[in-house]
Design a protein around this motif. Sequence first.
Motif, PDB file in Angstrom:
ATOM      1  N   GLN A 140      11.494 -28.516  12.941  1.00  0.00           N
ATOM      2  CA  GLN A 140      10.647 -29.123  14.023  1.00  0.00           C
ATOM      3  C   GLN A 140       9.658 -29.909  13.303  1.00  0.00           C
ATOM      4  N   GLY A 141       9.382 -30.109  12.121  1.00  0.00           N
ATOM      5  CA  GLY A 141       8.612 -30.924  11.585  1.00  0.00           C
ATOM      6  C   GLY A 141       7.081 -30.685  11.787  1.00  0.00           C
ATOM      7  N   ARG A 142       6.923 -28.973  11.897  1.00  0.00           N
ATOM      8  CA  ARG A 142       5.648 -28.523  11.858  1.00  0.00           C
ATOM      9  C   ARG A 142       5.605 -27.269  10.846  1.00  0.00           C
ATOM     10  N   LEU A 143       4.313 -27.087  10.823  1.00  0.00           N
ATOM     11  CA  LEU A 143       3.936 -25.591  10.186  1.00  0.00           C
ATOM     12  C   LEU A 143       3.489 -24.814  11.001  1.00  0.00           C
ATOM     13  N   HIS A 144       3.837 -23.359  11.096  1.00  0.00           N
ATOM     14  CA  HIS A 144       3.176 -22.488  11.771  1.00  0.00           C
ATOM     15  C   HIS A 144       2.375 -21.396  11.129  1.00  0.00           C
ATOM     16  N   CYS A 145       1.392 -21.246  11.921  1.00  0.00           N
ATOM     17  CA  CYS A 145       0.353 -20.161  11.630  1.00  0.00           C
ATOM     18  C   CYS A 145       0.817 -18.819  12.544  1.00  0.00           C
ATOM     19  N   PRO A 146       1.492 -17.784  12.013  1.00  0.00           N
ATOM     20  CA  PRO A 146       1.815 -16.657  13.299  1.00  0.00           C
ATOM     21  C   PRO A 146       0.469 -15.855  13.631  1.00  0.00           C
ATOM     22  N   CYS A 147      -0.531 -15.984  12.861  1.00  0.00           N
ATOM     23  CA  CYS A 147      -1.688 -14.976  13.222  1.00  0.00           C
ATOM     24  C   CYS A 147      -1.914 -15.410  14.533  1.00  0.00           C
ATOM     25  N   HIS A 148      -2.314 -16.582  14.739  1.00  0.00           N
ATOM     26  CA  HIS A 148      -2.693 -16.928  16.317  1.00  0.00           C
ATOM     27  C   HIS A 148      -1.962 -18.028  16.917  1.00  0.00           C
ATOM     28  N   ASN A 149      -0.784 -18.081  16.379  1.00  0.00           N
ATOM     29  CA  ASN A 149       0.100 -19.269  17.106  1.00  0.00           C
ATOM     30  C   ASN A 149      -0.564 -20.880  16.776  1.00  0.00           C
ATOM     31  N   GLY A 150      -0.973 -20.930  15.704  1.00  0.00           N
ATOM     32  CA  GLY A 150      -1.545 -22.263  15.349  1.00  0.00           C
ATOM     33  C   GLY A 150      -0.328 -23.007  14.905  1.00  0.00           C
ATOM     34  N   TRP A 151      -0.487 -24.362  15.114  1.00  0.00           N
ATOM     35  CA  TRP A 151       0.628 -25.460  14.656  1.00  0.00           C
ATOM     36  C   TRP A 151       0.028 -26.475  13.849  1.00  0.00           C
ATOM     37  N   PHE A 152       0.445 -26.972  12.561  1.00  0.00           N
ATOM     38  CA  PHE A 152       0.342 -28.233  12.149  1.00  0.00           C
ATOM     39  C   PHE A 152       1.393 -29.171  11.856  1.00  0.00           C
ATOM     40  N   ASP A 153       1.094 -30.418  11.990  1.00  0.00           N
ATOM     41  CA  ASP A 153       2.209 -31.494  11.649  1.00  0.00           C
ATOM     42  C   ASP A 153       2.626 -31.585  10.359  1.00  0.00           C
ATOM     43  N   LEU A 154       3.888 -31.365   9.919  1.00  0.00           N
ATOM     44  CA  LEU A 154       4.417 -31.591   8.655  1.00  0.00           C
ATOM     45  C   LEU A 154       4.093 -32.835   8.017  1.00  0.00           C
ATOM     46  N   ALA A 155       3.980 -33.686   8.573  1.00  0.00           N
ATOM     47  CA  ALA A 155       3.733 -34.982   8.019  1.00  0.00           C
ATOM     48  C   ALA A 155       2.639 -35.340   7.420  1.00  0.00           C
ATOM     49  N   THR A 156       1.451 -34.920   8.325  1.00  0.00           N
ATOM     50  CA  THR A 156       0.201 -35.273   8.152  1.00  0.00           C
ATOM     51  C   THR A 156      -0.789 -34.065   7.682  1.00  0.00           C
ATOM     52  N   GLN A 158      -2.167 -32.351  10.134  1.00  0.00           N
ATOM     53  CA  GLN A 158      -3.196 -32.328  11.224  1.00  0.00           C
ATOM     54  C   GLN A 158      -2.854 -31.278  12.152  1.00  0.00           C
ATOM     55  N   PRO A 159      -3.757 -30.578  12.750  1.00  0.00           N
ATOM     56  CA  PRO A 159      -3.274 -29.499  13.820  1.00  0.00           C
ATOM     57  C   PRO A 159      -2.776 -30.022  15.067  1.00  0.00           C
ATOM     58  N   VAL A 160      -1.840 -29.686  15.692  1.00  0.00           N
ATOM     59  CA  VAL A 160      -1.143 -30.009  16.717  1.00  0.00           C
ATOM     60  C   VAL A 160      -1.630 -28.873  18.005  1.00  0.00           C
ATOM     61  N   ALA A 161      -1.482 -27.815  17.486  1.00  0.00           N
ATOM     62  CA  ALA A 161      -1.757 -26.799  18.752  1.00  0.00           C
ATOM     63  C   ALA A 161      -2.228 -25.388  18.018  1.00  0.00           C
ATOM     64  N   GLY A 162      -2.831 -24.775  18.987  1.00  0.00           N
ATOM     65  CA  GLY A 162      -3.263 -23.598  18.783  1.00  0.00           C
ATOM     66  C   GLY A 162      -5.012 -23.570  18.332  1.00  0.00           C
ATOM     67  N   PRO A 163      -5.399 -22.482  17.706  1.00  0.00           N
ATOM     68  CA  PRO A 163      -6.680 -22.610  17.427  1.00  0.00           C
ATOM     69  C   PRO A 163      -7.435 -23.478  16.372  1.00  0.00           C
ATOM     70  N   PRO A 164      -6.480 -23.676  15.251  1.00  0.00           N
ATOM     71  CA  PRO A 164      -6.997 -24.724  14.409  1.00  0.00           C
ATOM     72  C   PRO A 164      -7.516 -25.812  14.593  1.00  0.00           C
ATOM     73  N   ARG A 165      -8.463 -26.339  14.191  1.00  0.00           N
ATOM     74  CA  ARG A 165      -9.021 -27.633  14.446  1.00  0.00           C
ATOM     75  C   ARG A 165      -9.285 -28.670  13.265  1.00  0.00           C
ATOM     76  N   ARG A 166      -9.186 -28.110  12.068  1.00  0.00           N
ATOM     77  CA  ARG A 166      -9.151 -29.005  10.908  1.00  0.00           C
ATOM     78  C   ARG A 166      -7.697 -29.076  10.293  1.00  0.00           C
ATOM     79  N   PRO A 167      -7.521 -30.038   9.820  1.00  0.00           N
ATOM     80  CA  PRO A 167      -6.355 -30.497   9.101  1.00  0.00           C
ATOM     81  C   PRO A 167      -6.251 -29.742   7.839  1.00  0.00           C
ATOM     82  N   LEU A 168      -5.052 -29.381   7.472  1.00  0.00           N
ATOM     83  CA  LEU A 168      -4.746 -28.489   6.090  1.00  0.00           C
ATOM     84  C   LEU A 168      -4.881 -29.484   4.741  1.00  0.00           C
TER      85      LEU A 168
END
Lengths: 190, 214
Positions: A140-156, A158-168
């Motif tokens: 899916q080209g994403r990273l998933h955090c299962p704790c609170h269903n947070g999603w990050f873009d795999l390429a950059t 950047q957070p794309v969904a869920g509670p995280p607001r700062r990029p990895l």
Amino acid sequence: MSSGTARSAPGLEPDRAAAAPDGRAMADQPKWRRDFPIDAGQDDYVSRRELVKFLVLTSGAFAAGQLWLVLKSYFELSFTGAPAAAVAAVDELPVGGAKTFEYPAGSPPRLLIRTGPASFVAYDQQCTHLLCPVVPVVDQGRLHCPCHNGWFDLATGQPVAGPPRRPLPRVTLEVRGPTVYATGVEVSPS
Amino acid sequence: MPVPDRFEFFVDPARCIGCQACIQACTECDTHRGQAMIQLDVLDREGSTQTVPVVCMHCDSPTCAEVCPADAIKRTEDGVVQTARKPRCIACNNCVLACPFGIPKMHSGMGLMMKCDMCYDRTSVGLKPMCASVCPSQALAFGTREEMARLRPDARPVNAFRFGQQTVRTKVNLMVPASAPDAVVDVTAAMFEPGVGHDMLEDVFDEPAEGREA
């Protein structure tokens, strides 16, 4: 606080509110008596000095806390990359595979992901929300955090969904022949 | 709003007829329904019908508040010692033991000390306390000092009480005969004086007197 003089019997001192039993002035009394007055007005009274002291100390504590956060993030940003370190062999990971590593040694765990035959990315494994480990979902080209269903873009990162607001935080990589090297860490200030 | 300075509370035990109207009136108050904050003491049930209504005397330096470890008893600017503040009272009973007049009572079911606050809801708006408004003989009277002097020329108010070495001054006045020489009621001395009630301390510490055994 002064009461009328009419209520005393003849020849007696006029009534004084909050009089101590020994009859001495309130200024001569021990501190506990001044701190715990029997007089209701004094008990409810907050002096201007006490209020100002409270305001200055609490707002000063907040300001110091903010300053500490600013300094902390500044010093973390100014972290200069350690010398490049070998992380993995290119053949070690299949496409879509991942492994954890530490860079520099002793750091929080980082995540190396092979996204294509010749492309690698690496991020902090800790979610920027509450430090749960993130899981790469490469198809899916994403990273998933299962704790609170947070999603990050795999390429950059950047957070794309869920509670995280700062990029990895991203680890810069360099492929030299058969080995993947980590060369630095990019922490986005936002 | 404080209790107006010109109104004072006068207790005259000599006028008390023991009708208990004050207790009934106090019991009907909404803030402590069913509990009277006034006590009617029988001095010597065997020898006399004399009764004494006991309200809080509202001391200038209230012993109950002095001993309160929870800082719960406060005295308002008009000199009225208020009942314990509910959020603070820890039901430790210190005030009950310390009060020289025996006023505070612990309501253990509620975990709260309650005592007479001179009907603060009424007196602070210029009304009489409930007990003084119902007392048929005006043993409990609430009014101005001039009014009392006019109505009772043979009595005068005293608001100082001696307990051993300590003199307690109060907001509430006790009416004593105008001929009484002292400006202070000596409470501990009266305990030894047979003419006042009976020799109660001798009852406690001495051999039973002749003819008093049941």
